[in-house]
Write a protein that holds these residues in place. Structure first.
Motif, PDB file in Angstrom:
ATOM      1  N   ASN A 135      -7.039  -1.442   6.183  1.00  0.00           N
ATOM      2  CA  ASN A 135      -6.637  -1.128   7.551  1.00  0.00           C
ATOM      3  C   ASN A 135      -7.698  -0.232   8.181  1.00  0.00           C
ATOM      4  OD1 ASN A 135      -5.414  -0.061   9.884  1.00  0.00           O
ATOM      5  ND2 ASN A 135      -3.370  -0.247   8.999  1.00  0.00           N
TER       6      ASN A 135
ATOM      7  N   VAL B 116      -6.121  -4.871  10.539  1.00  0.00           N
ATOM      8  CA  VAL B 116      -6.158  -5.163   9.103  1.00  0.00           C
ATOM      9  C   VAL B 116      -7.134  -6.316   8.888  1.00  0.00           C
ATOM     10  CG1 VAL B 116      -4.858  -5.885   7.073  1.00  0.00           C
ATOM     11  CG2 VAL B 116      -3.795  -4.369   8.768  1.00  0.00           C
TER      12      VAL B 116
ATOM     13  N   GLU C  56     -10.003  -8.403   5.917  1.00  0.00           N
ATOM     14  CA  GLU C  56     -10.315  -8.646   4.518  1.00  0.00           C
ATOM     15  C   GLU C  56     -11.222  -7.524   4.013  1.00  0.00           C
ATOM     16  OE1 GLU C  56      -9.179 -11.088   2.590  1.00  0.00           O
ATOM     17  OE2 GLU C  56      -8.000 -11.961   4.241  1.00  0.00           O
TER      18      GLU C  56
ATOM     19  N   LYS D  17      -6.968  -6.402   1.246  1.00  0.00           N
ATOM     20  CA  LYS D  17      -7.087  -6.068   2.671  1.00  0.00           C
ATOM     21  C   LYS D  17      -7.424  -4.580   2.829  1.00  0.00           C
ATOM     22  CE  LYS D  17      -5.221 -10.126   4.022  1.00  0.00           C
ATOM     23  NZ  LYS D  17      -5.884 -11.121   4.888  1.00  0.00           N
TER      24      LYS D  17
ATOM     25  N   GLU E  22      -2.483  -2.627   0.263  1.00  0.00           N
ATOM     26  CA  GLU E  22      -3.696  -3.237   0.808  1.00  0.00           C
ATOM     27  C   GLU E  22      -4.624  -3.684  -0.320  1.00  0.00           C
ATOM     28  OE1 GLU E  22      -2.240  -0.374   3.959  1.00  0.00           O
ATOM     29  OE2 GLU E  22      -2.611  -0.258   1.796  1.00  0.00           O
TER      30      GLU E  22
END
Length: 426
Positions: free
Chosen positions: A397, A408, A410, A395, A390
């Protein structure tokens, strides 16, 4: 060495301190609405302040004060109550010169009395209190009583009972004092040593004696109500009339005696009768103290106030099963895996906290499963998971812990996303 907390004190731990913060917030808001301003006085004062302000015939001064000498040999005392300190400050800072009278003040803080610790009675305890100084209008008496009643109601207590009495003005008190001396003197040797000392100094305090409360002379003692002169009686009637207009019920108890020497005219107590709290018990008490400002070196400035124990308030709430709406759980727990995501987590937490979001992360290098368990224990509304994959993709989660829904997003959108979601749950 086995070092323990001093007897009669307590640690207010997380899980309980939130209850204190909640009732403190109600207290500050009530006082704001009644236009009372906060005052903060020293925890210790010159011993003479309490000897003169509280009264040298009281149990507080005679038996319960924490008094010590400083390195210059001055006698100092940890404050056993709040009124004397507030009045001292009123005089010393010449607040009687302000055009805004009465000077309406409130305080919050620890007090200290050396007495036998028991449920609801500690050697260090916290009081909320108000003082309105500079007006002899009975409407101020009614306002102070109304403030106390409103606070307890908003805190969630039921079964409140307001008890009133009048101790009269100086002329009325002197007539009652003479009658009490004549009443008790023939059999004073049957009373405790404290009462024998009080007979000439302050016979009214005999009525407040717990050791001799069942003596036959107590029941037949002269009532102050019968010795009120016309002016005192009219004053007391006006206080009652104003309480009636406010819709505040009350009972008259001629036997109500406040424990401090400076009271006169209006005296009151607020009691509670609830399952699990024992017999009817006093939550707070107060009254008018015309003459105290002069005793401490100021001009004639009548006052009235009360003080309440926070510990007893919380006991009463627990006894009635009142669940305080304190915040439980945090907004977001950040789960990180890997060295770089963990470092990035510090920056993420900083941004979330600056945005007003309550957030935390792991600092013990726990595995992911253990971090999720921590999030559950902290009752996190959301968990945000940032692993190596990530992090490299920019990103994160985010999981809604109540619904189990995951998304998910930005990484740079995390703060805005959480704010939107959290606003929807309030």
């Amino acid at each position: 060495m086995d070092i323990r907390i001093p007897r009669g004190t307590q640690d207010i731990l997380p899980g309980t301190s939130e209850k204190w913060q909640y009732v403190e917030s109600i207290w500050h808001d009530i006082c704001r609405r009644f236009n009372y301003s906060e005052i903060r006085t020293p925890i210790f004062e010159q011993t003479e302040l309490f000897q003169r302000g509280v009264g040298d015939t009281t149990d507080i001064v005679q038996k319960e004060m924490y008094t010590f000498s400083d390195r210059s040999g001055r006698s100092l005392t940890l404050r056993p109550e709040g009124t004397a300190s507030v009045v001292r400050s009123y005089v010393e800072n010449k607040r009687y010169g302000s055009p805004d009278q009465p000077d309406k003040l409130y305080y919050t803080g620890p007090m200290f009395r050396y007495e036998r610790p028991q449920s609801g009675r500690m050697r260090q305890f916290v009081q909320f209190g108000v003082e309105a100084i500079g007006s002899a209008d009975p409407a101020v008496d009614a306002e102070v009583i109304a403030l106390a009643m409103e606070f307890y109601k908003e805190a969630g207590l039921k079964g409140l009972k307001l008890v009133l009495n009048s101790l009269g003005d100086q002329e009325s008190r002197q007539a009652h004092r003479d009658a009490l001396i004549n009443h008790f003197k023939p059999q004073i040797d049957e009373f405790c040593e404290d009462c024998q000392h009080r007979l000439e100094k302050n016979p009214l305090r005999i009525l407040d004696c717990k050791e001799d409360k069942d003596h036959p002379l107590m029941e037949t003692a002269p009532s102050i109500i019968d010795y009120l002169n016309e002016e005192s009686r009219e004053y007391f009637n006006t206080v009652q009339e104003l309480l009636d207009k406010m819709g505040i019920p009350y009972e008259i108890d001629p036997g109500l005696v406040r424990g401090l020497d400076y009271y006169n005219n209006t005296a009151f107590e607020i009691m509670i009768d609830g399952d699990g709290f024992g017999a009817i018990s006093t939550l707070t008490g107060g009254g008018r103290y015309n003459g105290l400002v002069e005793e401490l070196g100021g001009p004639e400035s009548p006052g009235i106030g009360f003080a309440l124990s926070v510990e007893r308030l919380l006991m009463a709430l627990d006894a009635q099963g009142v669940e305080l709406p304190v915040e439980k759980g945090i907004d977001c727990y950040l789960v990180t895996m890997g060295e770089e995501p963990s470092k990035e987590g510090t920056a993420i937490l900083t941004e979330l906290r600056r945005a007003g979001i309550q957030a935390d992360k792991d600092y013990l290098g726990k595995k992911m499963k253990a971090q999720f368990k921590t999030a559950d224990r902290l009752k996190a509304s959301f968990t945000a998971v940032l692993g190596e994959e990530e992090w490299q993709a920019g990103k994160i989660n985010v999981k809604d812990m109540s619904s189990g829904e995951q998304q998910v997003i930005e990484l740079e959108q995390l703060t805005a996303y959480l704010n939107e979601k959290l606003e929807g749950t309030t």
